[in-house]
Design an enzyme around this catalytic site. Structure first.
Site, mmCIF file in Angstrom:
data_model
loop_
_atom_site.group_PDB
_atom_site.id
_atom_site.type_symbol
_atom_site.label_atom_id
_atom_site.label_comp_id
_atom_site.label_asym_id
_atom_site.label_seq_id
_atom_site.Cartn_x
_atom_site.Cartn_y
_atom_site.Cartn_z
ATOM 1 C CE LYS A 4 37.574 47.549 35.590
ATOM 2 N NZ LYS A 4 38.286 46.432 34.892
ATOM 3 C CB SER A 26 41.192 42.016 45.693
ATOM 4 O OG SER A 26 41.466 43.365 45.346
ATOM 5 C CB THR A 38 40.370 46.376 44.210
ATOM 6 O OG1 THR A 38 41.614 45.881 43.708
ATOM 7 C CG2 THR A 38 39.733 47.260 43.159
ATOM 8 C CD GLU A 96 31.456 38.534 46.563
ATOM 9 O OE1 GLU A 96 32.411 38.125 47.269
ATOM 10 O OE2 GLU A 96 31.283 38.184 45.396
ATOM 11 C CB CYS A 130 34.896 35.143 46.543
ATOM 12 S SG CYS A 130 33.205 34.968 45.954
ATOM 13 C CD GLU A 145 40.308 35.452 48.550
ATOM 14 O OE1 GLU A 145 39.203 35.007 48.171
ATOM 15 O OE2 GLU A 145 40.597 36.666 48.515
#
Length: 468
Positions: free
Chosen positions: A157, A211, A214, A233, A269, A368
């Site tokens: 996805k 994130s 999530t 990750e 990231c 972040e």
């Protein structure tokens, strides 16, 4: 239901794609299991799978300009960054993992003489990947390569904002001779398509990049369903530590700090969003950073000269600017940026921003932002630098600038991060594993032979030999 793919540069609709429903995800999983059980891919000799993946990489290279344009348009990334970095990197990833297909070894256990005991790694069968929008094809390749090389069928996805390059690669997989159904790209959103993948009882492993919030929901869904293997990750708030001798790196120091902070508009990231500088050189580094940040070209991502493109969407731009304004209101100084730049109507562009004098405890130090904002803080001692670096919930990456081997080793060992580069900003090449600590990572690593641990499971085999 459908998704509009919107160009962050100007707000225009590039395409409309369907949202894959939960029922469609379930059907994809069932059909992928049938394909896996058929052996059309899973029982091919590893070198045959490698050959097919190498053909896929050649087709990606053939269509490299198209893939670069798709990622640039969907994500608002500067086209030069896509042409020179993301797409060649994705192609290299597929080639690397193709060549790993026949290099996954088990081990022989020191069993008694009448026993042969060994281990081997086997594919899960049906696996899934959920991707971020900031590196659409590069991250897809990190998942596709090892998952398929190991013999799995992969349901992938892409991020809801950036599906087009992955959809194109799925068509190239068919052209490369990879059997139908081995690689499936399912566009959609998180609440419907992503949630269905996380909860599906057939999918044996799921790799997610995105994130931390999530990632937590995926982990909960996996626990509540079939306890599928999950690799996450997630976010970062990566420190760049410049020691007292940092100026010895010359222009490479500022170049490295700027690249880490502002590549992909800081929507990265591992972005070096905290720069910790020894107090003896702090002011000079700040001055040089500000000059370099102001020199970056903010503009249309389709222009090859652009270095800083738009923020992914208006909500993200509003969040970033609110954090900057709050920090400035609390006493921080924007020595560069701190404002938006008008480039094209419908797009949101933020000038590369360098903040100093940030108040202790300000949320911008630990949150972040995922934008072109970095803060500079002084430190006096090595131990203080380590303490400042570790005073966040994340632990993805860090950079250290020193030529003193004692400082380099002490800082590399002391910083709580999965990847530490010394003398530069780097995530390492494909031979080096990539994964985070703390709330940046869970359950596995990307890249290198270690990545196959996400996509395979170990089996121990114990054979009692029948003596004559």
């Amino acid at each position: 239901m459908t998704l509009d793919i919107v160009n962050p540069a100007n707000g225009t609709v590039l395409a409309t794609v369907p949202i894959t429903s939960s029922n469609e995800v379930a059907e994809h999983a069932r059909d992928a299991q049938r394909v896996f059980d058929s052996g059309a891919w899973s029982r091919l000799a590893p070198r045959e799978r490698a050959a097919a993946l190498l053909r896929l990489s050649d087709l990606m290279e053939r269509d490299g300009e198209l893939l670069a344009r798709l990622d640039s348009e969907d994500a608002g990334k500067p086209i030069t960054e896509c042409r020179d970095g993301d797409i060649p990197g994705a192609i290299e990833s597929i080639r690397y993992f193709a060549e790993c297909a026949d290099k996954l070894y088990g081990a022989v256990a020191p069993a008694p003489g009448e026993v042969l005991a060994f281990t081997q790694r086997e594919p899960f069968g049906v696996v899934a990947a959920i991707l971020p929008w900031n590196y659409p094809l590069a991250m897809a390749a990190w998942k596709i390569g090892p998952a398929l090389a190991a013999g799995n069928c992969l349901i992938l996805k892409p991020a809801d904002a950036t599906p087009r390059s992955a959809l194109h690669v799925a068509s190239l997989a068919a052209e490369a001779g990879i059997p139908e159904g081995v690689l499936r790209v399912v566009p959609g959103n998180g609440p419907i398509t992503g949630a269905a993948l996380a909860a599906d009882p057939i999918i044996g492993a799921l790799s997610f990049t995105g994130s931390t919030r999530t990632g937590r929901s995926i982990l909960r869904a996996a626990a509540d369903s079939n306890l599928k293997r999950v690799s996450l990750e997630m976010g970062g708030k990566s420190p760049q530590i410049v020691c007292a001798d940092g100026l010895a790196f010359g222009d490479a120091l500022i170049d490295g700090l700027i690249t880490a902070a502002f590549m992909t508009q800081g929507q990265n990231c591992t972005a070096g969003s905290r720069i910790l500088v020894h107090e003896s050189i702090h002011d000079e580094v700040v001055t040089r950073l500000a000059t370099a940040a102001k020199a970056l070209t903010v503009g249309d991502p389709a222009d090859p000269s652009t270095q800083i493109g738009p923020i992914i969407n208006a909500a993200a731009a509003d969040r970033i600017m609110a954090a900057v304004r709050a920090a400035v209101d609390a006493g921080a100084v924007a020595v560069a940026g701190g404002h938006e730049v008008q480039v094209e109507p419908g797009g949101r562009y933020i000038a590369p921003t360098v903040l100093t004098n940030v108040a202790a405890g300000d949320p911008i130090i630990t949150t972040e932002l995922f934008g072109p904002v970095t803060i500079v803080q002084p430190f006096a001692t090595r131990d203080e630098a380590i303490a400042m670096a570790n005073a966040v919930d994340y632990g993805l990456a860090a950079s250290v600038y020193t030529k003193n081997i004692d400082d380099a080793l002490a800082l590399a060992r002391g910083v709580q991060a999965g990847v530490v580069s010394v003398g530069n900003y780097s995530e390492g090449d494909l031979s080096s594993p990539f994964g985070g600590w703390k709330q940046s990572g869970f359950g596995g690593a990307e890249k290198s032979l270690r990545s196959f641990e996400q996509w395979t499971r170990e089996k121990a085999i114990w054979i009692e030999l029948q003596g004559q």
